[in-house]
Structure formats: structure tokens, C-alpha cells
Design a protein around this motif. Structure first.
Motif, PDB file in Angstrom:
ATOM      1  N   ALA A   1     -21.468  40.422 -25.588  1.00 52.50           N
ATOM      2  CA  ALA A   1     -20.724  39.480 -26.175  1.00 52.50           C
ATOM      3  C   ALA A   1     -19.467  39.738 -26.165  1.00 52.50           C
ATOM      4  N   ALA A   2     -19.072  40.924 -26.671  1.00 56.60           N
ATOM      5  CA  ALA A   2     -17.569  41.314 -26.724  1.00 56.60           C
ATOM      6  C   ALA A   2     -16.836  41.117 -25.444  1.00 56.60           C
ATOM      7  N   ALA A   3     -17.569  41.552 -24.401  1.00 54.19           N
ATOM      8  CA  ALA A   3     -17.103  41.235 -23.040  1.00 54.19           C
ATOM      9  C   ALA A   3     -16.741  39.835 -22.677  1.00 54.19           C
ATOM     10  N   MET A   4     -17.689  39.003 -23.089  1.00 49.80           N
ATOM     11  CA  MET A   4     -17.708  37.492 -22.764  1.00 49.80           C
ATOM     12  C   MET A   4     -16.474  37.103 -23.541  1.00 49.80           C
ATOM     13  N   ARG A   5     -16.124  37.429 -24.637  1.00 53.99           N
ATOM     14  CA  ARG A   5     -15.101  36.886 -25.587  1.00 53.99           C
ATOM     15  C   ARG A   5     -13.937  37.185 -25.082  1.00 53.99           C
ATOM     16  N   ARG A   6     -13.752  38.419 -24.537  1.00 58.52           N
ATOM     17  CA  ARG A   6     -12.587  38.886 -23.808  1.00 58.52           C
ATOM     18  C   ARG A   6     -12.349  38.017 -22.530  1.00 58.52           C
ATOM     19  N   LEU A   7     -13.345  37.697 -21.797  1.00 60.87           N
ATOM     20  CA  LEU A   7     -13.244  36.893 -20.440  1.00 60.87           C
ATOM     21  C   LEU A   7     -13.041  35.432 -20.803  1.00 60.87           C
ATOM     22  N   ARG A   8     -13.419  35.096 -22.048  1.00 59.18           N
ATOM     23  CA  ARG A   8     -12.937  33.595 -22.560  1.00 59.18           C
ATOM     24  C   ARG A   8     -11.637  33.576 -22.993  1.00 59.18           C
ATOM     25  N   ALA A   9     -11.094  34.691 -23.540  1.00 62.11           N
ATOM     26  CA  ALA A   9      -9.751  34.641 -23.958  1.00 62.11           C
ATOM     27  C   ALA A   9      -8.837  34.563 -22.771  1.00 62.11           C
ATOM     28  N   ALA A  10      -9.354  35.394 -21.684  1.00 64.93           N
ATOM     29  CA  ALA A  10      -8.237  35.514 -20.513  1.00 64.93           C
ATOM     30  C   ALA A  10      -8.215  34.487 -19.858  1.00 64.93           C
ATOM     31  N   LEU A  11      -9.413  33.531 -19.797  1.00 65.72           N
ATOM     32  CA  LEU A  11      -9.378  32.532 -18.662  1.00 65.72           C
ATOM     33  C   LEU A  11      -8.945  31.379 -19.560  1.00 65.72           C
ATOM     34  N   ASP A  12      -9.393  30.937 -20.757  1.00 66.18           N
ATOM     35  CA  ASP A  12      -9.050  29.914 -21.651  1.00 66.18           C
ATOM     36  C   ASP A  12      -8.681  30.107 -22.951  1.00 66.18           C
ATOM     37  N   PRO A  13      -7.471  30.638 -23.091  1.00 64.46           N
ATOM     38  CA  PRO A  13      -7.041  31.209 -24.442  1.00 64.46           C
ATOM     39  C   PRO A  13      -7.326  30.120 -25.315  1.00 64.46           C
ATOM     40  N   ALA A  14      -6.944  28.905 -25.258  1.00 63.14           N
ATOM     41  CA  ALA A  14      -6.996  27.779 -26.128  1.00 63.14           C
ATOM     42  C   ALA A  14      -8.301  27.283 -26.551  1.00 63.14           C
ATOM     43  N   GLY A  15      -9.524  27.608 -25.767  1.00 61.49           N
ATOM     44  CA  GLY A  15     -10.811  27.190 -25.886  1.00 61.49           C
ATOM     45  C   GLY A  15     -11.047  25.788 -25.656  1.00 61.49           C
ATOM     46  N   VAL A  16     -10.328  25.179 -24.606  1.00 64.71           N
ATOM     47  CA  VAL A  16     -10.398  23.830 -24.190  1.00 64.71           C
ATOM     48  C   VAL A  16     -11.641  23.319 -23.442  1.00 64.71           C
TER      49      VAL A  16
END
Length: 499
Positions: A473-488
Motif C-alpha cells: 500500500a505504501a508503494a502504491m501511494r508513492r506511485l500515485r503521488a509520482a504519477l498524479d500528485p493532484a489526485g485528479v
């Protein structure tokens, strides 16, 4: 966040007719086969990958949440409704079959291409190729179903495992090609799933990391001989032994593909609706259930194995092995020979009209027709006694909440059983949504307590993904932050908490 400014920009990109803000259309898009809270704020229908890229860049610049769907036929799992309020990116206009090779048996499609469209295409080409039978509508998207890891039947049951070469628009609007498609000179891009280094394709199944705009799907030759072995168990107490015998056959590869089981009620719902004249107050009484089961020549559990071979002689050998091994555990065994190959089965979708008081219409639309449908699934280690225990838990919970136990088992892997429970009701009945969602929560909670977790979620169950607390889960959050930091892009879809 400025939706108004984003709408103006999207209209310039895709045309005014393809940006929808009509309240009635938005209400329809916000309607699933059970009660949902999130709202579709607008609908955008791009026609190609360049338009998708441009529209995604607008969403990022304006911080407007977007939710892509291929065609929105995700019935029982949320239909088109996003997990959180968002603008719907409806990709149905992207409906081209862009590549086809009959010799190497693959097709490359955009997300709007339907199962029925592919079937018609193969018929026109007189191509003896197929994919596994879908349990949904002919209007369902090939890409959408594969990305949700939808399961079929036969030897090619795992839809996502039979794909490669994804074209993906990332959350910043850039384009990514997975596998060998990223190499201009690669000759095996359509035919080999990997490339050099880590495989990226898996990042985009059940995720919010990108929008898949093209995918290659492997087809399979129609077998020269095809028959179905059907068998039944009248005493559920014998089911555990049968499952253990089938596990051993799968492990030694004497059975290839899926072994499927359906409870008597799941079979009946494909052919009839709830018998209101025999049982005015649901759920269906045991005596009526037994009478309908007897009239239909059904067992309590009804299993089938599809044999696909090069000749009747080979089928006869495989059939003999299966029959000898499972005979002590079954009450019925029949063979259906000369079975055709169908990509679509139009009767499957009629199941969801089980509790409706009027016959299914000519054009089926569970959202429009207020059919109540909630899917539940769980993966259980393939030990017969444990599978039967999980089924018993589901049966008790569904009956306690007033629902017929529409249960099924798929043995697609030799070590795990895929269980499904289908809640069917009429959304027009007072309080039906509330009772169904309460039942859904109870079943999900009880199965999870035993460690029987789902492999696929509806939007009503997305909090299950949010509760993930491991290092993955932590790795997925880091991937999400890198690919889509605004969470759009698709906020709330299969996301662990803490974004």
C-alpha cells in the motif's frame, strides 16, 4: 477547482455535442444497480487518444476530478458511477479495431469496442477465432472487462492475462506504451507480453494510474471438437469431496480451463423470473425451490467442464479420466456434444431481472430498469471443506436478509476457488436498496473476517482497498503521488488510504 472553465476547454477539444451537462443525463450516469451517493458532474466523450490527452491536461490544470469508463456496463459493481464525485470520461466513441492478425490470433482494439462488435467482426472475416464467453452484455467493453480482471470460461478464462501492448494516457497527459510497443523496431509487440526490464502493464489493471486507450487481446482458435461435461450434486455435504477431486485433476492438468458450478437458483434465474404466483412473499420458500429444481432437472449444485480438443477421440479419453475420478462424488453426469463457439450469450443478462414483476424488455438495461444487482466475490484456498464453509456462510447471510442465495464457484486455478454471491432484487420495492446494502456489508465483513477476500471490487466496496495497510500500500501511494500528485484521475478507485 473550476469545473466551468474546464467545461469550456473540453468543448473546444471534443465539440459542444460531446460535453454533456444536461441534468437528466447526469442523473442517468449517476445511477447504478444499487443506491449510490457520488455524482457525475459532467460527461466528456473524446474520439481519439489526442483528445484524451488534451482533456486530461485540462483536468490537471483546473484540478477537476475525472473518471474514465470504457462503456459503463459494469453492472453489479457500480455501472458508470465514480467512487467520488467526478466528471465522467466516456470512451465509447473510441471504438476502432485497429489491428487484426488471423494467423497469430490477436486483435488490437480501443476501449469502446464491444464484445458483440468483435464477434460480428470475426464472423464477417470468417475467422475461426474466439475469446472466452462473457457473462455480461454484448455491449460490454473488451478493454474495460480485461482491466477489471474479468473472468470468462475455457482455457482462456483470464482476460487480462491474454492481453499485451497497452497504450496509456498518464495523469499528466503524456502517452505510455507498455511491453515491446515502446520499441519502434520490435516485431513481437503484439505477440509477447513482456519486454526488457520490469513489466508495466499490470500497473493499469484495477488502478487509477492511467487511461488505457488501446490494448492487444489474444484470440484463440475454435477447437475442432467441443463438448460439455455436466454433473450435479444433490447433497451439499458431498460437494467438498467433489471439489477436492477436481482440484487434483486441475493440478495434474487432466482438466484444462475452468470448472464452473452454479447453485440451482443461479441456473433457474437465467431462464425464469421469481415465481410470484407460487410465493408472493420473497425470499423463495424451500419447498418451492425444491419443486422448481426438480421440474428443471437440476441438482443443488450443477457443475460443468468444457472439453476443447483436436478430435472426438481425444475428448473421449479426457472424458473418461474425468468421469472415473469424480463419479463417486456426483449424482448426475451427462455429456453435451457438438457444442458451438459463442462469444456472447444474450440470456446471461436476463438473470438480473429475477425479482422484477414484469418480463425483461427487448433491450436490456439494468440501470434504466431499476434492477437491483450487487456482486460479491471471494478467493478461497481450494480445499473442499473450506470452500463449502465459505458458501455456507454466504447462504446463511443472504437468507437472513431476505435474498435467495444465488451462488457460484469457478475453479479456474488449481489452488484457489473463485466464489461469487449475487444479490438480486427490485429497486422499486420499498426499502430494497437499504436491505441489499446491509446484506452486502454483512457478507463482505464476514468473508473478510475468515480471510476470504475479493479479487474485484464495486464502488460500494472500495473502502476495502483503502484499508490496505501493508508495504504494498505504501508503494502504491508513492506511485500515485509520482504519477498524479493532484489526485485528479479516478480518485477513490482501488486506492489505499493516505493519498
Amino acid at each position: 477547482m473550476s469545473l466551468r472553465a474546464a467545461l469550456a476547454a473540453w468543448r473546444r477539444i471534443v465539440g459542444r455535442d460531446h460535453v454533456v451537462t444536461d441534468p437528466g443525463a447526469l442523473d442517468d450516469a449517476s445511477t447504478a444497480t444499487y443506491q449510490t451517493r457520488p455524482r457525475v458532474r459532467a460527461i466528456v466523450r473524446p474520439a481519439g487518444v489526442a483528445e484524451v490527452q488534451a482533456c486530461v491536461r485540462v483536468a490537471q490544470s483546473r484540478r477537476v476530478p475525472i473518471y474514465p469508463v470504457s462503456r459503463g456496463c459494469n453492472w453489479g459493481y457500480g455501472s458508470r458511477v465514480p467512487p467520488e464525485d467526478a466528471t465522467l470520461f466516456d470512451l465509447r466513441r473510441m471504438n476502432r479495431i485497429v489491428a487484426f492478425d488471423p494467423a497469430l490470433a490477436y486483435v488490437t482494439v480501443e476501449p469502446g469496442v464491444t464484445v458483440g462488435q468483435l464477434a460480428a467482426f470475426l464472423r464477417r472475416r470468417r475467422a475461426p477465432l474466439r475469446i472466452s464467453l462473457t457473462g455480461s452484455s454484448p455491449d460490454a467493453s473488451l478493454v474495460g472487462n480485461a482491466l477489471e480482471r474479468g473472468l470468462g470460461n475455457g482455457i482462456d478464462f483470464d482476460r487480462f492475462a491474454n492481453t499485451c501492448e497497452l497504450e496509456v494516457v498518464l495523469a499528466d497527459g503524456t502517452l505510455l506504451h507498455t511491453g515491446w510497443a515502446g520499441y519502434a523496431s520490435a516485431r513481437a509487440a503484439h505477440t509477447f507480453p513482456g519486454a526488457l526490464g520490469p513489466s508495466l502493464s499490470g500497473l493499469f489493471a484495477q488502478s487509477s494510474f492511467g487511461i488505457v486507450t488501446r490494448m492487444t487481446i489474444w484470440l484463440w482458435p475454435e477447437s475442432r471438437h467441443r463438448e460439455i461435461l455436466r454433473f450435479g450434486v444433490d447433497d451439499p455435504a458431498r460437494l467438498a469431496s467433489l471439489l477436492d477431486r477436481l482440484r487434483d485433476l486441475l493440478l495434474e492438468r487432466s482438466v484444462r480451463g475452468c470448472v464452473t458450478f452454479a447453485s440451482d437458483l443461479r441456473v433457474l434465474a437465467r431462464h425464469i423470473q421469481y415465481p410470484w404466483d407460487l410465493a408472493p412473499r420473497p425470499p423463495l420458500p424451500a419447498a418451492v425451490r425444491a419443486s422448481l429444481r426438480s421440474a428443471g432437472g437440476l441438482s443443488r449444485w450443477n457443475g460443468s467442464i468444457v472439453l476443447e480438443t483436436a478430435s472426438p477421440e481425444l475428448a473421449r479419453l479426457e472424458r473418461r479420466v474425468v468421469r472415473e475420478r469424480i463419479a463417486p462424488a456426483v449424482d448426475r453426469f451427462t455429456v453435451v456434444r457438438n457444442v458451438g463457439h459463442d462469444i456472447v450469450d444474450p440470456t446471461n443478462l436476463r438473470t438480473v431481472y429475477w425479482r422484477k414483476r414484469t418480463p425483461p424488455p427487448a433491450v436490456l438495461d439494468p440501470d434504466r430498469d431499476r434492477c437491483g444487482v450487487i456482486w460479491h466475490n471471494a478467493m478461497v484456498p481450494l480445499r473442499g471443506a473450506e470452500v463449502v464453509r465459505a458458501l455456507s456462510v454466504a447462504e446463511r447471510i443472504l437468507e437472513r436478509h431476505g435474498f435467495e442465495p444465488m451462488l457460484a464457484i469457478a475453479l479456474c486455478w488449481p489452488r484457489a476457488a473463485h466464489l461469487t454471491a449475487l444479490l438480486l432484487y427490485d429497486r422499486e420495492a420499498p426499502g430494497a436498496d437499504r436491505r441489499a446494502l446491509a446484506c452486502s456489508r454483512a457478507l463482505a465483513t464476514r468473508w473478510a473476517r475468515h480471510g476470504w477476500l475479493p479479487y474485484r471490487l464495486g464502488i460500494h466496496d472500495m473502502p476495502v482497498a483503502a484499508r490496505r495497510i501493508d508495504d504494498g500500500a505504501a508503494a502504491m501511494r508513492r506511485l500515485r503521488a509520482a504519477l498524479d500528485p493532484a489526485g485528479v484521475l479516478a480518485p477513490g478507485r482501488y486506492e489505499p488510504a493516505g493519498r
